[in-house]
Write a protein that holds these residues in place. Sequence first.
Motif, mmCIF file in Angstrom:
data_model
loop_
_atom_site.group_PDB
_atom_site.id
_atom_site.type_symbol
_atom_site.label_atom_id
_atom_site.label_comp_id
_atom_site.label_asym_id
_atom_site.label_seq_id
_atom_site.Cartn_x
_atom_site.Cartn_y
_atom_site.Cartn_z
ATOM 1 N N UNK A 141 0.976 -1.011 0.078
ATOM 2 C CA UNK A 141 0.114 -0.068 0.006
ATOM 3 C C UNK A 141 1.013 1.269 -0.073
ATOM 4 N N UNK A 142 0.601 2.159 -0.889
ATOM 5 C CA UNK A 142 1.725 3.270 -1.118
ATOM 6 C C UNK A 142 1.674 4.176 0.353
ATOM 7 N N UNK A 143 2.520 4.779 0.654
ATOM 8 C CA UNK A 143 2.566 5.623 1.628
ATOM 9 C C UNK A 143 1.709 6.767 1.527
ATOM 10 N N UNK A 144 0.868 7.130 2.554
ATOM 11 C CA UNK A 144 -0.035 8.465 2.447
ATOM 12 C C UNK A 144 0.804 9.664 2.686
ATOM 13 N N UNK A 145 0.387 10.824 1.967
ATOM 14 C CA UNK A 145 0.939 12.121 2.527
ATOM 15 C C UNK A 145 1.018 12.421 3.655
ATOM 16 N N UNK A 196 -2.545 -2.353 -4.398
ATOM 17 C CA UNK A 196 -2.360 -2.935 -5.716
ATOM 18 C C UNK A 196 -2.889 -3.967 -6.036
ATOM 19 N N UNK A 197 -3.511 -4.917 -5.145
ATOM 20 C CA UNK A 197 -3.995 -6.356 -5.326
ATOM 21 C C UNK A 197 -5.004 -5.922 -6.481
ATOM 22 N N UNK A 200 -10.393 -9.221 -2.791
ATOM 23 C CA UNK A 200 -9.002 -9.674 -2.995
ATOM 24 C C UNK A 200 -7.941 -8.953 -1.961
ATOM 25 N N UNK A 201 -7.006 -9.898 -1.526
ATOM 26 C CA UNK A 201 -5.771 -9.398 -0.830
ATOM 27 C C UNK A 201 -5.051 -10.769 -0.657
ATOM 28 N N UNK A 202 -4.174 -10.790 0.418
ATOM 29 C CA UNK A 202 -3.381 -12.000 0.874
ATOM 30 C C UNK A 202 -4.188 -13.162 1.424
ATOM 31 N N UNK A 203 -4.015 -14.213 1.045
ATOM 32 C CA UNK A 203 -4.874 -15.298 1.264
ATOM 33 C C UNK A 203 -5.167 -15.699 2.934
#
Length: 270
Positions: free
Chosen positions: A3-7, A150-151, A187-190
């Motif tokens: 997950x991208x870093x938030x500002x 990103x998933x 969707x994400x990690x199982x």
Amino acid sequence: MKVPQAGAVAAVIALALTTSGCGGDDKAAGTLSIGIKFDQPGIGMREPDGGFSGFDVDVATYVAKQLGYTPDRIEFKQVYSNDRELLLQYNEVDFVAASYSINDKRKEKVDFAGPYFVAHQDLLVRAADTSITKAEDLNNKRLCSVTGSTSAENIRKGLAPKASVLELPGYSECLVALQDSIVDAMTTDNSILAGYAARKGNEGKFRLTGQNLSVENYGIGVKKGDKELQGKINAALKKMVEDGSWEAAVKKNFGPDYKYEPAPPITTGS
């Protein structure tokens, strides 16, 4: 997933430092501060009674015991995917066990012990829905994931370009949308999906499709350069596997239907 870093992360850290004193120097004497997720059933969850549950919680508690800390001397702190490195850098936590995938970008800022678990991106669908067995089946269907993850884009770009994506603030919201048939899959990690499916009240309502759309090696993050702590955690993780505690924790937290891989070999710290 990444997950991208938030500002706003810097502001959050600044607030945390303001409210907690001066980071690590202000932590309660004789306690071990561990960063975990508070909102991922099966991984790291703060329960209504104030206690904590999940695989990462069990791993962290085992490691802490090997480091000489009883459960009453552990202080669990909530971490988010976009602030884990900063909390380690500012000494807000001693280590992080929070579905923390090891990758080269993160290794520039922190060191890892482990890995101690291998997860894969998968899909969670309603148990009665037999129309989705693979990612390509999501064409012309609705997919939910967390904002900034990103998933979902991994699926839409590579496997199901006609899928529509609904982004919600958290996985709990995605689960409600899935249960109410607003979306057809999430969707994400199982490991995270299995935790939701196995949670009390959800049994039998959902199923994982068994996709391996990514490889996520979970590690325990420590402050960059702390090789001593890294080595001690690696030793604890090896012991956890050898004495059977690791497998017991997997089965306890992810349910009987979760198809897990054996504990991965330790590859950090050498």
